[in-house]
Motif scaffolding. Structure first.
Motif, PDB file in Angstrom:
ATOM      1  N   GLU A  49       6.226 -15.376  -2.127  1.00  0.00           N
ATOM      2  CA  GLU A  49       6.665 -15.450  -0.738  1.00  0.00           C
ATOM      3  C   GLU A  49       7.298 -14.141  -0.269  1.00  0.00           C
ATOM      4  O   GLU A  49       8.288 -14.115   0.477  1.00  0.00           O
ATOM      5  CB  GLU A  49       7.608 -16.645  -0.517  1.00  0.00           C
ATOM      6  N   ILE A  50       6.714 -13.061  -0.746  1.00  0.00           N
ATOM      7  CA  ILE A  50       7.050 -11.712  -0.309  1.00  0.00           C
ATOM      8  C   ILE A  50       5.725 -10.962  -0.262  1.00  0.00           C
ATOM      9  O   ILE A  50       4.947 -11.038  -1.205  1.00  0.00           O
ATOM     10  CB  ILE A  50       8.005 -10.995  -1.286  1.00  0.00           C
ATOM     11  N   SER A  51       5.439 -10.233   0.797  1.00  0.00           N
ATOM     12  CA  SER A  51       4.146  -9.559   0.890  1.00  0.00           C
ATOM     13  C   SER A  51       4.057  -8.422  -0.116  1.00  0.00           C
ATOM     14  O   SER A  51       5.064  -7.787  -0.446  1.00  0.00           O
ATOM     15  CB  SER A  51       3.923  -9.022   2.304  1.00  0.00           C
ATOM     16  N   GLN A  52       2.840  -8.167  -0.604  1.00  0.00           N
ATOM     17  CA  GLN A  52       2.649  -7.101  -1.580  1.00  0.00           C
ATOM     18  C   GLN A  52       3.072  -5.733  -1.042  1.00  0.00           C
ATOM     19  O   GLN A  52       3.753  -4.974  -1.766  1.00  0.00           O
ATOM     20  CB  GLN A  52       1.192  -7.083  -2.069  1.00  0.00           C
ATOM     21  N   PRO A  53       2.712  -5.364   0.199  1.00  0.00           N
ATOM     22  CA  PRO A  53       3.190  -4.071   0.716  1.00  0.00           C
ATOM     23  C   PRO A  53       4.714  -3.978   0.735  1.00  0.00           C
ATOM     24  O   PRO A  53       5.286  -2.905   0.470  1.00  0.00           O
ATOM     25  CB  PRO A  53       2.610  -4.013   2.133  1.00  0.00           C
ATOM     26  N   GLU A  54       5.388  -5.089   1.022  1.00  0.00           N
ATOM     27  CA  GLU A  54       6.857  -5.096   1.033  1.00  0.00           C
ATOM     28  C   GLU A  54       7.402  -4.861  -0.373  1.00  0.00           C
ATOM     29  O   GLU A  54       8.368  -4.112  -0.572  1.00  0.00           O
ATOM     30  CB  GLU A  54       7.352  -6.439   1.574  1.00  0.00           C
ATOM     31  N   VAL A  55       6.776  -5.501  -1.359  1.00  0.00           N
ATOM     32  CA  VAL A  55       7.192  -5.317  -2.751  1.00  0.00           C
ATOM     33  C   VAL A  55       6.999  -3.867  -3.170  1.00  0.00           C
ATOM     34  O   VAL A  55       7.894  -3.231  -3.740  1.00  0.00           O
ATOM     35  CB  VAL A  55       6.392  -6.255  -3.678  1.00  0.00           C
ATOM     36  N   VAL A 107       5.730   0.085 -14.291  1.00  0.00           N
ATOM     37  CA  VAL A 107       4.706  -0.780 -14.875  1.00  0.00           C
ATOM     38  C   VAL A 107       4.181  -1.760 -13.829  1.00  0.00           C
ATOM     39  O   VAL A 107       2.982  -2.016 -13.727  1.00  0.00           O
ATOM     40  CB  VAL A 107       5.290  -1.534 -16.085  1.00  0.00           C
ATOM     41  N   SER A 108       5.091  -2.310 -13.032  1.00  0.00           N
ATOM     42  CA  SER A 108       4.699  -3.263 -11.988  1.00  0.00           C
ATOM     43  C   SER A 108       3.849  -2.582 -10.926  1.00  0.00           C
ATOM     44  O   SER A 108       2.876  -3.167 -10.420  1.00  0.00           O
ATOM     45  CB  SER A 108       5.947  -3.866 -11.335  1.00  0.00           C
ATOM     46  N   LEU A 109       4.220  -1.374 -10.567  1.00  0.00           N
ATOM     47  CA  LEU A 109       3.450  -0.620  -9.583  1.00  0.00           C
ATOM     48  C   LEU A 109       2.030  -0.383 -10.096  1.00  0.00           C
ATOM     49  O   LEU A 109       1.051  -0.499  -9.351  1.00  0.00           O
ATOM     50  CB  LEU A 109       4.145   0.714  -9.300  1.00  0.00           C
ATOM     51  N   LEU A 110       1.921  -0.074 -11.375  1.00  0.00           N
ATOM     52  CA  LEU A 110       0.597   0.109 -11.978  1.00  0.00           C
ATOM     53  C   LEU A 110      -0.202  -1.185 -11.909  1.00  0.00           C
ATOM     54  O   LEU A 110      -1.389  -1.183 -11.536  1.00  0.00           O
ATOM     55  CB  LEU A 110       0.747   0.556 -13.431  1.00  0.00           C
ATOM     56  N   ASP A 111       0.426  -2.303 -12.250  1.00  0.00           N
ATOM     57  CA  ASP A 111      -0.241  -3.602 -12.221  1.00  0.00           C
ATOM     58  C   ASP A 111      -0.830  -3.870 -10.830  1.00  0.00           C
ATOM     59  O   ASP A 111      -1.996  -4.273 -10.684  1.00  0.00           O
ATOM     60  CB  ASP A 111       0.784  -4.680 -12.578  1.00  0.00           C
ATOM     61  N   MET A 112      -0.044  -3.633  -9.782  1.00  0.00           N
ATOM     62  CA  MET A 112      -0.518  -3.864  -8.419  1.00  0.00           C
ATOM     63  C   MET A 112      -1.665  -2.928  -8.060  1.00  0.00           C
ATOM     64  O   MET A 112      -2.665  -3.341  -7.453  1.00  0.00           O
ATOM     65  CB  MET A 112       0.640  -3.688  -7.431  1.00  0.00           C
ATOM     66  N   ARG A 113      -1.546  -1.665  -8.423  1.00  0.00           N
ATOM     67  CA  ARG A 113      -2.571  -0.696  -8.047  1.00  0.00           C
ATOM     68  C   ARG A 113      -3.864  -0.910  -8.828  1.00  0.00           C
ATOM     69  O   ARG A 113      -4.956  -0.632  -8.323  1.00  0.00           O
ATOM     70  CB  ARG A 113      -2.028   0.718  -8.217  1.00  0.00           C
ATOM     71  N   VAL A 114      -3.750  -1.424 -10.051  1.00  0.00           N
ATOM     72  CA  VAL A 114      -4.955  -1.771 -10.811  1.00  0.00           C
ATOM     73  C   VAL A 114      -5.710  -2.890 -10.100  1.00  0.00           C
ATOM     74  O   VAL A 114      -6.941  -2.840  -9.986  1.00  0.00           O
ATOM     75  CB  VAL A 114      -4.584  -2.187 -12.252  1.00  0.00           C
ATOM     76  N   TRP A 115      -5.000  -3.881  -9.601  1.00  0.00           N
ATOM     77  CA  TRP A 115      -5.673  -4.974  -8.900  1.00  0.00           C
ATOM     78  C   TRP A 115      -6.272  -4.516  -7.572  1.00  0.00           C
ATOM     79  O   TRP A 115      -7.353  -4.978  -7.178  1.00  0.00           O
ATOM     80  CB  TRP A 115      -4.706  -6.147  -8.706  1.00  0.00           C
ATOM     81  N   LYS A 116      -5.618  -3.614  -6.902  1.00  0.00           N
ATOM     82  CA  LYS A 116      -6.226  -3.050  -5.696  1.00  0.00           C
ATOM     83  C   LYS A 116      -7.508  -2.307  -6.055  1.00  0.00           C
ATOM     84  O   LYS A 116      -8.523  -2.390  -5.345  1.00  0.00           O
ATOM     85  CB  LYS A 116      -5.238  -2.094  -5.000  1.00  0.00           C
ATOM     86  N   TRP A 117      -7.474  -1.561  -7.159  1.00  0.00           N
ATOM     87  CA  TRP A 117      -8.663  -0.833  -7.607  1.00  0.00           C
ATOM     88  C   TRP A 117      -9.782  -1.806  -7.956  1.00  0.00           C
ATOM     89  O   TRP A 117     -10.951  -1.569  -7.606  1.00  0.00           O
ATOM     90  CB  TRP A 117      -8.306   0.032  -8.821  1.00  0.00           C
ATOM     91  N   LEU A 137      -0.846  -9.939 -12.572  1.00  0.00           N
ATOM     92  CA  LEU A 137       0.124  -9.635 -11.514  1.00  0.00           C
ATOM     93  C   LEU A 137       1.471 -10.332 -11.726  1.00  0.00           C
ATOM     94  O   LEU A 137       2.152 -10.672 -10.770  1.00  0.00           O
ATOM     95  CB  LEU A 137      -0.445  -9.992 -10.132  1.00  0.00           C
ATOM     96  N   TYR A 138       1.851 -10.496 -12.983  1.00  0.00           N
ATOM     97  CA  TYR A 138       3.142 -11.127 -13.273  1.00  0.00           C
ATOM     98  C   TYR A 138       4.287 -10.129 -13.343  1.00  0.00           C
ATOM     99  O   TYR A 138       5.447 -10.483 -13.115  1.00  0.00           O
ATOM    100  CB  TYR A 138       3.057 -11.879 -14.607  1.00  0.00           C
ATOM    101  N   LEU A 139       3.990  -8.882 -13.627  1.00  0.00           N
ATOM    102  CA  LEU A 139       5.038  -7.924 -13.966  1.00  0.00           C
ATOM    103  C   LEU A 139       6.048  -7.692 -12.842  1.00  0.00           C
ATOM    104  O   LEU A 139       7.213  -7.397 -13.104  1.00  0.00           O
ATOM    105  CB  LEU A 139       4.404  -6.598 -14.390  1.00  0.00           C
ATOM    106  N   SER A 140       5.617  -7.826 -11.604  1.00  0.00           N
ATOM    107  CA  SER A 140       6.554  -7.621 -10.495  1.00  0.00           C
ATOM    108  C   SER A 140       7.712  -8.610 -10.546  1.00  0.00           C
ATOM    109  O   SER A 140       8.803  -8.326 -10.036  1.00  0.00           O
ATOM    110  CB  SER A 140       5.823  -7.748  -9.155  1.00  0.00           C
ATOM    111  N   ALA A 141       7.481  -9.763 -11.172  1.00  0.00           N
ATOM    112  CA  ALA A 141       8.563 -10.740 -11.294  1.00  0.00           C
ATOM    113  C   ALA A 141       9.702 -10.180 -12.144  1.00  0.00           C
ATOM    114  O   ALA A 141      10.874 -10.470 -11.888  1.00  0.00           O
ATOM    115  CB  ALA A 141       8.034 -12.036 -11.911  1.00  0.00           C
ATOM    116  N   TYR A 142       9.376  -9.381 -13.155  1.00  0.00           N
ATOM    117  CA  TYR A 142      10.422  -8.769 -13.971  1.00  0.00           C
ATOM    118  C   TYR A 142      11.230  -7.764 -13.153  1.00  0.00           C
ATOM    119  O   TYR A 142      12.462  -7.719 -13.229  1.00  0.00           O
ATOM    120  CB  TYR A 142       9.812  -8.062 -15.175  1.00  0.00           C
ATOM    121  N   ALA A 143      10.520  -6.933 -12.402  1.00  0.00           N
ATOM    122  CA  ALA A 143      11.217  -5.925 -11.608  1.00  0.00           C
ATOM    123  C   ALA A 143      12.116  -6.579 -10.561  1.00  0.00           C
ATOM    124  O   ALA A 143      13.293  -6.200 -10.397  1.00  0.00           O
ATOM    125  CB  ALA A 143      10.202  -5.003 -10.938  1.00  0.00           C
ATOM    126  N   TYR A 144      11.574  -7.562  -9.848  1.00  0.00           N
ATOM    127  CA  TYR A 144      12.399  -8.297  -8.895  1.00  0.00           C
ATOM    128  C   TYR A 144      13.525  -9.023  -9.613  1.00  0.00           C
ATOM    129  O   TYR A 144      14.650  -9.128  -9.114  1.00  0.00           O
ATOM    130  CB  TYR A 144      11.543  -9.288  -8.095  1.00  0.00           C
TER     131      TYR A 144
END
Length: 678
Positions: free
Chosen positions: A343-349, A550-560, A611-618
């Protein structure tokens, strides 16, 4: 690590029908505007004071109605018959649906738990049939029945969906019941064919098995002089135990540094897939990760590299999840993960993470670490562990203590109430919570699996070697215990079942981190000392720095992947390494003084937990704000108050928990103050 929330999974994925036909434009608009309008008007005549709810409910139910559900006239008749205008009757309907969803969620959760035990626990060798059953989703066809029986439509009609923007708009004014009704409106939002859900479950289970068996026999690692620096019986699971062993060597000076460099070579071989396939999860070979030579009984042998299996697992998950896109309003897995689940947009994250990664205070902390180490920073210093009180204690001493305390999983299970009492919980509450948690010996590094209905146990899975629980395993187990405590409070102590859980997995990670930081306290060792609070602040900051990259990489890999949906495993490997180096060069090279390091790509979560890693950063951000709040308050009382809020939106949860929204600035400001104090 990751927790299991069946209800959250259903809310995000929707309770979907089972049909193999392709969604067409006629499906999407099967109930036309004329039928919707006439239905709304008919209901308004019956209930003239409920205009808004009628319009929202009819539109929501119509968006889910397909041709196989009946003619448009059948839709109108259904709405006129099943719309509940009396609020007392609506509450009765809500209570009955909540009860039945809890029964369904709970029992399907129990089935999945049982089917996956041979994969997750020490049940001997994993056979193909174990993997087949482990990848089977027993609830895949539930959705078909709920739509065909019209249960889904009755719920959608009477408890319509609110968008994230609408939830945020109403959050300050909604009562607890309003929130619970809104969460019921989240249950039926889209219809995905069951065979696609089954495929997601299958490939996800395969990835779990692949990662849970990715063991490196550290005792068989050799250098060019033939030395074996690690204990003969040491086995390290990638990436968790490799990382933790690297951390454990900071107090050992030059000897520790040599061992850290060897571990980093292993990590780079895994990332590049140049690791010899024979040395993965096999004790029969010796391996020099510097030269990549393999030996058997002291003689060189030929061993082919792993054939990009790591990256094929990512592709398999991507393709299975992407196949769902056409069937959902949130038409990419990226959107479903962030806007739907978090419930947070990816660009916001991403913007929040970049704001943090660009902070000048990171350079100052990096310089401080360089001074403490007395050497230039190395890439693996993203895991620098010298701010913790335990960094001055030999890990062998800690392991001797944990092995004596916990020779097996049963011993830890029996000690759970005592651990909670040490954290400040009353004896009665400690027993009540612990009675709902079971400790299991894990095959992998461990995880927490939550209950989905009252009366079920949450499961703490942790690795316990034959020699007893070592300190690394204990540290992870305390983290998972934090998950279990959250899972139990947010199920049993929440006033509405539809609100059980937390806003997203970052919030359960926050409590897991809070528990994990108290591991020495639970061992009866003091973590107090001159400047220790300032050092704790720098420790959180540095950990957040590592996991955000690491989370940023995870997101950018999925965009790729979305930009290159037909990529091969080799192409993905090259892209991941390039993206990892790019993120390193932008946000880490200015601190470390070196470029083109691929270390951010080592995390196993990228392979088996998409796309789980962002949960750790947050979770780190939330943890820091919670810790500031808890510092001068009753720990157990506040933990119980905060986590029985249930599943509000993230910022509203934080506002009610600590009085402010999620923000990286408090951590950055505190780090500046900490540096000044030290």
């Amino acid at each position: 690590m990751r927790t299991t929330y069946l209800l959250l999974f259903i809310l995000v994925m929707g309770l979907f029908s089972c049909t193999h036909k392709t969604v067409t434009e006629s499906d999407v608009i099967y109930v036309g505007e004329d039928v919707k309008s006439s239905t709304v008007e008919a209901l308004k005549k019956m209930y003239p004071t409920l205009d808004s709810r009628i319009e929202r409910g009819v539109n929501h139910a119509a968006s889910l109605w397909h041709e196989e559900d009946g003619a448009p006239a059948d839709f109108k008749a259904f709405c006129e018959e099943r719309f509940v205008g009396d609020e007392k009757e609506r509450q009765i309907l809500f209570d009955k649906v909540s009860r039945n969803l809890e029964i369904l969620n709970g029992h399907f959760n129990m089935i999945s738990l049982g089917l996956q035990e041979p994969l997750h626990l020490k049940y001997g060798e994993i056979k193909p049939i174990d993997e087949t059953f482990g990848g089977f989703n027993p609830s895949a066809h539930l959705q078909e029945d709920l739509y065909s029986s019209k249960i889904a439509f009755e719920v959608a009609l009477n408890f319509p969906f609110y968008s994230l923007a609408e939830k945020q708009k109403h959050s300050k004014d909604w009562t607890r019941q309003d929130w619970a009704y809104a969460r019921m409106g989240d249950v039926f939002t889209s219809r995905i064919p069951a065979h696609l859900k089954q495929e997601v479950s299958r490939v996800g289970s395969n990835s779990d098995v692949y990662i849970s068996q990715y063991n490196i026999y550290a005792g068989n690692l050799v250098d060019e002089a033939g030395n074996r620096p690690f204990p003969e019986d040491m086995v390290l699971l990638s990436h968790w135990n490799l990382r933790d062993e690297l951390k454990a060597n900071y107090p050992l000076g030059i000897v520790g540094l040599d061992k850290q460099k060897m571990i980093y070579e292993v990590m780079q071989r895994i990332i590049s897939q140049s690791i010899p396939e024979d040395v993965i999860n096999d004790s029969g070979y010796q391996w020099n990760p510097y030269t990549n030579e393999v030996f058997a009984n002291g003689s060189p042998v030929k061993s082919d590299p792993e054939p990009d299996t790591r990256y094929q697992q990512i592709i398999n998950n991507f393709r299975a999840l992407r196949a769902m896109d056409v069937h959902t309003p949130l038409d990419t897995y990226i959107k479903r993960k962030f806007e739907g689940e978090m419930e947070i947009s990816q660009p916001e994250v991403e913007a929040l993470f970049v704001e943090f990664l660009e902070s000048d205070v990171l350079k100052e902390v990096g310089g401080f670490i360089r001074e403490r180490l007395g050497r230039p920073l190395e890439p693996f210093d993203i895991w620098y562990d010298g701010f913790k009180a335990r960094s001055n204690i030999n890990e062998e001493e800690l392991t001797a203590q944990t092995q004596k305390l916990y020779p097996d999983a049963v011993a830890l299970d029996k000690d759970l109430p005592n651990l909670l009492v040490k954290l400040g919980f009353s004896a009665d509450k400690a027993r009540s919570l612990s009675d709902k948690i079971t400790v299991d010996p894990a095959r992998g590094s461990g995880h927490a699996w939550g209950a989905a209905m009252k009366g079920q146990q949450s499961h703490l899975r942790t690795r316990v070697p034959e020699s007893g629980m070592n300190y690394k395993g204990y540290n992870i187990a305390i983290h998972e215990f934090g998950h279990n405590v959250e899972q139990t409070i947010s199920l049993y102590d929440v006033d509405y079942y539809m609100l059980n859980g937390v806003p997203n997995t970052a919030f359960t990670e926050a409590l897991a981190f809070i528990f994990q930081k108290r591991d020495l306290q639970l061992l009866g060792r003091s973590d107090k000392g001159p400047g220790q609070e300032a050092l704790k602040t720098l420790d959180v900051l540095w950990s957040t720095y590592e996991i955000m990259g690491v989370s940023l990489l995870d997101m950018r890999v999925w965009k790729w992947l979305y930009a290159h949906p037909d990529a091969t495993a080799t192409e993905l490997k090259e892209a991941v390494i390039a993206l990892a180096k790019d993120i390193w060069n932008n946000y880490y090279a200015p601190v470390y003084g070196m470029e083109d390091e691929p270390v951010l790509a080592i995390y196993s979560h990228m392979v088996s937990y998409p796309l789980y890693l962002s949960a750790y950063a947050y979770g780190n951000i939330i943890e820091f704000q919670l810790e500031q709040h808890l510092a001068e308050r009753d720990f157990s009382g506040e933990v119980q108050r905060i986590f029985r809020q249930g599943r509000l939106t993230p910022d509203q949860w934080m506002m009610e928990a600590v009085g402010s929204p999620i923000d990286v600035q408090p951590m950055l400001d505190a780090a500046k103050e900490a540096l000044e104090k030290i």
